[in-house]
Scaffold this motif. Structure first.
Motif, PDB file in Angstrom:
ATOM      1  N   VAL A  85     -38.091  -2.152 -29.086  1.00 48.97           N
ATOM      2  CA  VAL A  85     -37.408  -2.247 -27.368  1.00 48.97           C
ATOM      3  C   VAL A  85     -36.596  -0.953 -27.883  1.00 48.97           C
ATOM      4  CG1 VAL A  85     -35.337  -3.044 -26.090  1.00 48.97           C
ATOM      5  CG2 VAL A  85     -37.038  -4.606 -27.557  1.00 48.97           C
ATOM      6  N   VAL A  86     -36.966  -0.844 -26.469  1.00 45.93           N
ATOM      7  CA  VAL A  86     -35.881   0.651 -26.702  1.00 45.93           C
ATOM      8  C   VAL A  86     -34.375   0.672 -25.173  1.00 45.93           C
ATOM      9  CG1 VAL A  86     -36.637   2.007 -27.874  1.00 45.93           C
ATOM     10  CG2 VAL A  86     -37.461   2.163 -25.212  1.00 45.93           C
ATOM     11  N   ALA A 228     -34.771  -0.840 -22.191  1.00 47.32           N
ATOM     12  CA  ALA A 228     -33.487  -1.051 -20.744  1.00 47.32           C
ATOM     13  C   ALA A 228     -32.933   0.077 -19.570  1.00 47.32           C
ATOM     14  CB  ALA A 228     -32.564  -1.624 -21.836  1.00 47.32           C
ATOM     15  N   SER A 229     -32.693  -0.320 -18.766  1.00 47.49           N
ATOM     16  CA  SER A 229     -32.016   0.528 -18.087  1.00 47.49           C
ATOM     17  C   SER A 229     -31.087   0.922 -18.449  1.00 47.49           C
ATOM     18  CB  SER A 229     -32.344   0.499 -16.334  1.00 47.49           C
ATOM     19  OG  SER A 229     -31.872   1.315 -15.405  1.00 47.49           O
ATOM     20  N   SER A 255     -24.196   2.032 -17.701  1.00 46.53           N
ATOM     21  CA  SER A 255     -23.626   1.083 -18.005  1.00 46.53           C
ATOM     22  C   SER A 255     -24.381   0.360 -19.086  1.00 46.53           C
ATOM     23  CB  SER A 255     -24.078  -0.672 -16.644  1.00 46.53           C
ATOM     24  OG  SER A 255     -23.532  -1.639 -17.464  1.00 46.53           O
ATOM     25  N   LEU A 256     -23.220   0.871 -20.625  1.00 45.82           N
ATOM     26  CA  LEU A 256     -23.655   0.152 -21.590  1.00 45.82           C
ATOM     27  C   LEU A 256     -24.186  -1.207 -21.474  1.00 45.82           C
ATOM     28  CD1 LEU A 256     -24.512   1.691 -24.600  1.00 45.82           C
ATOM     29  CD2 LEU A 256     -22.283   1.174 -25.241  1.00 45.82           C
ATOM     30  N   VAL A 257     -22.728  -2.198 -20.924  1.00 45.63           N
ATOM     31  CA  VAL A 257     -23.584  -3.456 -20.968  1.00 45.63           C
ATOM     32  C   VAL A 257     -24.233  -3.866 -20.866  1.00 45.63           C
ATOM     33  CG1 VAL A 257     -22.443  -5.606 -20.151  1.00 45.63           C
ATOM     34  CG2 VAL A 257     -21.141  -3.549 -20.790  1.00 45.63           C
ATOM     35  N   ASP A 258     -25.333  -3.072 -19.296  1.00 47.80           N
ATOM     36  CA  ASP A 258     -26.243  -3.135 -19.038  1.00 47.80           C
ATOM     37  C   ASP A 258     -28.010  -2.738 -20.378  1.00 47.80           C
ATOM     38  OD1 ASP A 258     -25.449  -4.365 -16.339  1.00 47.80           O
ATOM     39  OD2 ASP A 258     -26.206  -2.312 -15.257  1.00 47.80           O
ATOM     40  N   VAL A 259     -27.348  -2.268 -20.529  1.00 45.41           N
ATOM     41  CA  VAL A 259     -28.846  -1.640 -21.928  1.00 45.41           C
ATOM     42  C   VAL A 259     -28.311  -2.500 -22.238  1.00 45.41           C
ATOM     43  CG1 VAL A 259     -28.549   0.454 -23.129  1.00 45.41           C
ATOM     44  CG2 VAL A 259     -28.310   0.578 -20.948  1.00 45.41           C
ATOM     45  N   MET A 263     -31.753  -5.157 -23.809  1.00 46.06           N
ATOM     46  CA  MET A 263     -32.349  -5.198 -25.308  1.00 46.06           C
ATOM     47  C   MET A 263     -32.586  -6.266 -25.770  1.00 46.06           C
ATOM     48  SD  MET A 263     -31.122  -1.718 -26.336  1.00 46.06           S
ATOM     49  CE  MET A 263     -31.667  -1.935 -27.921  1.00 46.06           C
ATOM     50  N   ARG A 264     -30.579  -7.316 -25.469  1.00 46.37           N
ATOM     51  CA  ARG A 264     -30.680  -8.802 -25.967  1.00 46.37           C
ATOM     52  C   ARG A 264     -31.595 -10.025 -25.233  1.00 46.37           C
ATOM     53  NH1 ARG A 264     -28.108 -11.841 -30.832  1.00 46.37           N
ATOM     54  NH2 ARG A 264     -28.302 -13.817 -29.479  1.00 46.37           N
ATOM     55  N   GLN A 265     -31.625  -9.456 -24.739  1.00 48.96           N
ATOM     56  CA  GLN A 265     -32.604 -10.555 -23.289  1.00 48.96           C
ATOM     57  C   GLN A 265     -33.769 -10.397 -23.792  1.00 48.96           C
ATOM     58  OE1 GLN A 265     -32.062  -9.435 -19.689  1.00 48.96           O
ATOM     59  NE2 GLN A 265     -30.239 -11.174 -19.328  1.00 48.96           N
ATOM     60  N   GLU A 266     -34.402  -9.172 -24.773  1.00 44.93           N
ATOM     61  CA  GLU A 266     -35.889  -8.422 -25.020  1.00 44.93           C
ATOM     62  C   GLU A 266     -36.235  -9.359 -26.523  1.00 44.93           C
ATOM     63  OE1 GLU A 266     -38.609  -7.907 -23.562  1.00 44.93           O
ATOM     64  OE2 GLU A 266     -38.064  -7.171 -21.428  1.00 44.93           O
ATOM     65  N   GLY A 267     -34.938  -9.842 -27.271  1.00 42.88           N
ATOM     66  CA  GLY A 267     -35.156 -10.399 -28.288  1.00 42.88           C
ATOM     67  C   GLY A 267     -34.618  -9.539 -29.735  1.00 42.88           C
ATOM     68  N   VAL A 268     -34.108  -7.900 -29.301  1.00 46.28           N
ATOM     69  CA  VAL A 268     -33.065  -7.432 -30.048  1.00 46.28           C
ATOM     70  C   VAL A 268     -32.060  -7.986 -30.790  1.00 46.28           C
ATOM     71  CG1 VAL A 268     -32.045  -5.299 -30.872  1.00 46.28           C
ATOM     72  CG2 VAL A 268     -33.617  -5.069 -29.124  1.00 46.28           C
TER      73      VAL A 268
END
Length: 319
Positions: A85-86, A228-229, A255-259, A263-268
């Motif tokens: 994931v990026v 991630a946007s 927003s770094l929070v959105d990023v 990423m966390r939601q994608e399993g990072v």
């Protein structure tokens, strides 16, 4: 557990990556290519003084920051590491797009180099600036820009590592930012004296308009990995998603929070912060992170990946 690569934004004034350049031939080869694509020298990519005119300074600095992030990616790839994931913040989002197949590296570098040609604002335009806000813990948004002409909330970096504050960014007219800082308790709003471009605000509309035709002509493709946007809580999945990010990046808040939430939601479960654009130890992340901009960090990454049992994707990287 997935490995994520996080690419920071912004153009720093201090050079990074000299030790990596000296240690890794793959980086030296990459810098030769990037210098040719951008019409710059390797010295300009490494440690020479940036130009004085604001748009030219921003353009050269953007190429410099992107070059280091691309180089760190290549060095890690030589050690068998690739992300699942990026995510990227502003310039980092555009750089990340070039590493997930959404556009080529040369196309990215040539686009960043083209930004040096953005016309300067007229001489009587209000001077622009930026400020960092250290808002009380628990603050969801600055609230400071509301009803303040010439002041815009332009970035949310999330909670500080020690939990004491939420770090936000304001952009706008310098006089309005300084007036706001003077009205509030000391240390809450901190104008940045060396920042003369109101990034991620409506004051960059002329930049967006100038670059629109160029970006429309770029051959974007669908990302080959989750991207991630930084403009909303969203994973970019189509070529037009990426093109839209490139168009909006100059004028929309980031927003770094959105990023990192995406990423966390994608399993990072482990993030590698690529290059030197996000300071180490300042911000709170929802997963462990390792900052990578020096040779000793490479061994730290390898050790951490092994200790955490991080899953690495099969097959070739997405360059």
């Amino acid at each position: 557990m997935a490995l994520g690569y996080l690419f920071g934004g912004g153009v720093g004034t201090e050079p990074h990556g000299l030790e990596l350049y000296q240690a890794y031939p793959v980086m030296r080869e990459l810098y030769d290519r990037i210098a040719e694509w951008a019409g710059l020298t390797v010295g300009q990519l490494l440690d020479e003084e940036l130009p004085k005119p604001p748009e030219e300074r921003q353009g050269v600095g953007s190429v410099r920051e992107a070059a280091l992030a691309l180089a760190v990616y290549d060095i890690l790839a030589e050690h068998g590491l690739r992300p699942s994931v990026v995510g990227g913040l502003s310039l980092g989002a555009m750089t990340a797009s070039a590493l997930v197949g959404a556009l080529g590296r040369r196309e990215l570098v040539e686009m960043l180099a083209h930004t040096r040609q953005v016309p300067a604002l007229c001489a009587d335009a209000p001077e622009q600036g930026m400020a960092l806000v250290f808002a009380p813990a628990g603050t969801e948004s600055a609230g400071l820009a509301e009803g303040r002409p010439g002041v815009y909330l332009s970035g949310d970096f999330g909670p500080a590592a020690d939990g004491s504050a939420r770090i936000l960014m304001l952009s706008g007219e310098r006089a309005a930012l300084e007036a706001l800082a003077g009205e509030l308790p000391a240390g809450l709003v901190n104008p940045l004296p060396d920042r003369t471009i109101a990034v991620h605000s409506p004051l960059r509309a002329h930049f967006r308009a100038f670059m629109a035709h160029y970006i429309d002509a770029m051959p974007f493709r669908a990302p080959e990995l989750p991207l991630a946007s930084c403009l909303e809580r969203k994973t970019l999945v189509t070529a037009e998603d990426v093109r839209d990010l490139f168009h909006r990046n100059a004028t929309d808040p980031i927003s770094l929070v959105d990023v990192y939430t995406g990423m966390r939601q994608e399993g990072v479960r482990l993030g590698l912060v690529m290059g030197g654009s996000i300071p180490d130890g300042i911000l709170d992340f929802p997963f462990p992170v390792v900052h990578v901009d020096r040779p000793e960090h490479i061994e730290q990454v390898l050790t951490t990946v092994y200790e955490l049992g991080i899953d690495l994707p099969d097959g070739q990287d997405a360059r």
